[in-house]
Design a protein around this motif. Structure first.
Motif, short mmCIF file in Angstrom:
data_model
loop_
_atom_site.label_atom_id
_atom_site.label_comp_id
_atom_site.label_asym_id
_atom_site.label_seq_id
_atom_site.Cartn_x
_atom_site.Cartn_y
_atom_site.Cartn_z
N ARG A 165 0.83 -1.20 0.00
CA ARG A 165 0.00 0.00 0.00
C ARG A 165 0.87 1.26 0.00
N GLY A 166 1.91 1.31 0.84
CA GLY A 166 2.70 2.52 0.98
C GLY A 166 3.44 2.95 -0.27
N VAL A 167 3.86 1.98 -1.09
CA VAL A 167 4.53 2.31 -2.35
C VAL A 167 3.60 2.09 -3.54
N MET A 168 3.11 0.86 -3.71
CA MET A 168 2.34 0.56 -4.91
C MET A 168 1.00 1.29 -4.94
N GLN A 169 0.20 1.15 -3.88
CA GLN A 169 -1.10 1.81 -3.88
C GLN A 169 -0.94 3.32 -3.87
N GLU A 170 0.05 3.82 -3.14
CA GLU A 170 0.29 5.26 -3.10
C GLU A 170 0.62 5.80 -4.48
N THR A 171 1.40 5.04 -5.24
CA THR A 171 1.76 5.47 -6.59
C THR A 171 0.55 5.44 -7.51
N PHE A 172 -0.23 4.36 -7.44
CA PHE A 172 -1.41 4.25 -8.30
C PHE A 172 -2.51 5.21 -7.89
N ALA A 173 -2.50 5.68 -6.64
CA ALA A 173 -3.55 6.57 -6.15
C ALA A 173 -3.57 7.90 -6.89
N LYS A 174 -2.46 8.24 -7.54
CA LYS A 174 -2.40 9.51 -8.27
C LYS A 174 -3.39 9.54 -9.43
N GLY A 175 -3.74 8.36 -9.92
CA GLY A 175 -4.79 8.26 -10.94
C GLY A 175 -5.60 7.03 -10.61
N LEU B 293 -2.66 -5.26 -10.52
CA LEU B 293 -1.20 -5.16 -10.48
C LEU B 293 -0.65 -5.44 -9.08
N ILE B 294 -1.29 -4.85 -8.07
CA ILE B 294 -0.82 -5.09 -6.71
C ILE B 294 -1.07 -6.54 -6.30
N GLY B 295 -2.25 -7.06 -6.65
CA GLY B 295 -2.59 -8.43 -6.29
C GLY B 295 -1.62 -9.44 -6.88
N LEU B 296 -1.23 -9.23 -8.13
CA LEU B 296 -0.28 -10.14 -8.78
C LEU B 296 1.09 -10.06 -8.10
N ALA B 297 1.58 -8.84 -7.85
CA ALA B 297 2.88 -8.67 -7.20
C ALA B 297 2.85 -9.25 -5.79
N TRP B 298 1.79 -9.01 -5.08
CA TRP B 298 1.63 -9.48 -3.70
C TRP B 298 1.56 -11.00 -3.67
N SER B 299 0.80 -11.58 -4.58
CA SER B 299 0.62 -13.03 -4.62
C SER B 299 1.93 -13.75 -4.90
N PHE B 300 2.62 -13.37 -5.98
CA PHE B 300 3.80 -14.12 -6.40
C PHE B 300 5.04 -13.81 -5.56
N GLU C 133 -3.64 -28.60 -4.20
CA GLU C 133 -2.56 -28.82 -5.16
C GLU C 133 -2.23 -27.49 -5.85
N LEU C 134 -0.97 -27.34 -6.27
CA LEU C 134 -0.51 -26.08 -6.85
C LEU C 134 -1.38 -25.58 -8.01
N PRO C 135 -1.76 -26.45 -8.98
CA PRO C 135 -2.56 -25.94 -10.11
C PRO C 135 -3.91 -25.35 -9.68
N VAL C 136 -4.42 -25.79 -8.54
CA VAL C 136 -5.68 -25.27 -8.02
C VAL C 136 -5.42 -24.06 -7.12
N PHE C 137 -4.40 -24.18 -6.28
CA PHE C 137 -4.12 -23.14 -5.29
C PHE C 137 -3.69 -21.82 -5.91
N ILE C 138 -2.77 -21.86 -6.87
CA ILE C 138 -2.17 -20.63 -7.39
C ILE C 138 -3.22 -19.66 -7.96
N PRO C 139 -4.11 -20.11 -8.85
CA PRO C 139 -5.10 -19.14 -9.36
C PRO C 139 -6.06 -18.65 -8.29
N LEU C 140 -6.46 -19.54 -7.37
CA LEU C 140 -7.39 -19.12 -6.32
C LEU C 140 -6.71 -18.15 -5.35
N TYR C 141 -5.47 -18.43 -5.00
CA TYR C 141 -4.74 -17.55 -4.09
C TYR C 141 -4.51 -16.18 -4.73
N THR C 142 -4.13 -16.19 -5.99
CA THR C 142 -3.92 -14.93 -6.70
C THR C 142 -5.20 -14.12 -6.77
#
Length: 281
Positions: free
Chosen positions: A151-161, A170-177, A193-202
């Motif tokens: 939030r302090g860097v990514m959301q703050e930067t995106f908050a300008k627009g 964008l934040i969710g992908l960076a945060w997830s991986f 299992e990974l093939p199920v977990f990764i998309p749901l977690y993301t």
């Protein structure tokens, strides 16, 4: 893309990319050291890994401090840390939205409770701030070490627009991986299992980023609110998956995860709806 948008993107892309690189590098190095030093490490809950997990969780904060200071100086860092004046409605949403929606969803779906529902509600709702402070921040991992970054860097930067969906993605992908090294643990993946977990977690972190984007917007960039909502996410997940509170033996790990995911989706939907009420926040 016109010239103005192009220049704006360039100014945004470099600090964000640098932040993500530094956050991943610091956290992953610390965690890999733990993997290498601890024999027969098979669970994230292994106490021997705890110190590595804790130190590594501060990768986003360390990266955020470096990037914020580099591009904005000392005043930019202090500006993020000092935003504490927040409307009471923002506090109410922060502490009550997730657990209230989750408990109601479990009741509507017909998940049997092991203890009286009033006891669950009393523990999860009036005591939510205490649960978040103790269980999510003092004894938990994540909120203190991560939110200065996501939030302090990514959301703050995106908050300008502010564009809720794009910034959440964008934040969710960076945060997830960022969590990728921890995907090796079965208990981190809650048995999926990974093939199920990764998309749901993301998806879960994209949904949470969507909600937290509004909280950041409503609170005018309060790191305090971001930390406490993150803590509420962790404690609410614990409340909804506690086998002493709920009879979950008839539900698969996937079904339970989907119920928690739906709770996050409904919370994001509520945030979107409330954002349309002028003057509510």
């Amino acid at each position: 893309m016109n010239a103005t948008l192009s220049e704006s993107w360039k100014r945004t892309a470099f600090p964000i990319a640098l932040f993500v690189l530094l956050a991943y590098t610091f956290s992953w190095i610390i965690w890999q050291i733990g993997f290498a030093r601890i024999e027969n490490l098979s669970a994230i809950s292994d106490e021997r890994f705890g110190i590595f997990l804790f130190i590594g969780s501060f990768g986003p904060t360390l990266a955020a401090l470096i990037v914020t200071f580099a591009f904005g100086g000392r005043d930019a860092v202090l500006s993020i840390l000092q935003r504490l004046k927040v409307a009471w409605t923002v506090y109410a949403f922060t502490f009550l939205a997730l657990p209230a929606i989750g408990i109601l969803l479990f009741i509507l779906v017909g998940v049997p409770a092991n203890i009286p529902l009033w006891q669950i509600a009393l523990t999860a709702l009036p005591l939510a701030p205490l649960n978040a402070l103790v269980g999510g921040i003092i004894l938990g991992y994540g909120p203190l070490g991560e939110e200065m970054g996501w939030r302090g860097v990514m959301q703050e930067t995106f908050a300008k627009g502010f564009q809720p969906l794009l910034s959440a993605l964008l934040i969710g992908l960076a945060w997830s991986f960022w969590h990728t090294p921890l995907f090796r643990f079965d208990d981190f993946r809650v048995g999926l299992e990974l093939p199920v977990f990764i998309p749901l977690y993301t998806l879960s972190l994209v949904l949470l980023s969507f909600t937290m984007g509004y909280l950041w917007h409503w609170s005018e960039g309060s790191l305090f609110i971001a930390i406490f909502f993150h803590a509420m996410v962790n404690t609410t997940a614990g409340v909804l998956t506690d086998i002493e509170w709920w009879q979950l033996d008839k539900f698969s790990n996937l079904q339970i995860y989907v119920l928690v995911l739906v709770t996050m989706f409904l919370t994001a939907l509520l945030a979107e709806g409330l954002s349309r009420i002028k003057g509510f926040f």
